[in-house]
Design an enzyme around this catalytic site. Sequence first.
Site, short mmCIF file in Angstrom:
data_model
loop_
_atom_site.label_atom_id
_atom_site.label_comp_id
_atom_site.label_asym_id
_atom_site.label_seq_id
_atom_site.Cartn_x
_atom_site.Cartn_y
_atom_site.Cartn_z
N ASP A 13 -39.28 -41.83 15.00
CA ASP A 13 -40.67 -41.41 14.94
C ASP A 13 -40.68 -39.88 14.87
O ASP A 13 -39.68 -39.23 15.21
CB ASP A 13 -41.39 -41.92 16.20
N ASP A 15 -43.87 -37.47 15.58
CA ASP A 15 -44.69 -36.79 16.60
C ASP A 15 -44.25 -37.17 18.01
O ASP A 15 -44.24 -38.34 18.38
CB ASP A 15 -46.17 -37.17 16.42
N ASP A 167 -41.58 -42.49 20.93
CA ASP A 167 -42.15 -42.12 22.23
C ASP A 167 -43.40 -42.91 22.59
O ASP A 167 -44.04 -42.63 23.59
CB ASP A 167 -42.50 -40.62 22.24
#
Length: 220
Positions: A13, A15, A167
């Site tokens: 991922d 961001d 996250d």
Amino acid sequence: MTSTPRWPTVFFDLDGTLADTIPLIVASYQHAFRTVLGEEVDDARARAWIGRPLLEALLEESPEHGHALDATYREWNLANTAALIQRFDGVPELLEALTAAGVRVAVVTSKRQQTARLALEGVGIDHLVRVVAGLEDTARHKPAPDPLLHGAAALGVDPATCAYVGDATVDLQAARAAGMAAVAVTWGAGEREALAAERPDALVDDVAALRALLLGRAGS
């Protein structure tokens, strides 16, 4: 001792995982809601939207004004990316080590391709990422597996041999749905307890621990 990568392909991922874009994203949401609706958005509310496609989240919040919020967000976000985006210490070195060990490194994100590449360039890791699967590449998005499967197809790899590192809970759900190993990191937008509740294959609290997980040692 020779490194023995645990997975030959690792998807990340963007961001909150590879780049510290959380302050930028939160400020972009706050600017959009303040400008379009005259409404103040606190950090917790803005962070809860991270990981989802932008327009989808905004239309859910305000069906009438979602498109205006989206346009205002994107304009401000792009104008302030260079000033507000930050590196996570150790991430460039991690990607360099993975690449040196022969691991394919790619990104699956809910950002559009152009915005994602701009963020990767901003933290100096664009040259280390083979493929970016972005918002426009699939009709369905995380937590559906489609973006991860698209990335695997673009690299010509079996999803079962890949890991996805993220996250947010939607990252872990998408990894499971795609048949990939799910690795959670706690330095982004997600709460540790919520990530742990998804029962990921691994949960790590810093980049050094992630590096140790992804780049195992011979005989380990």
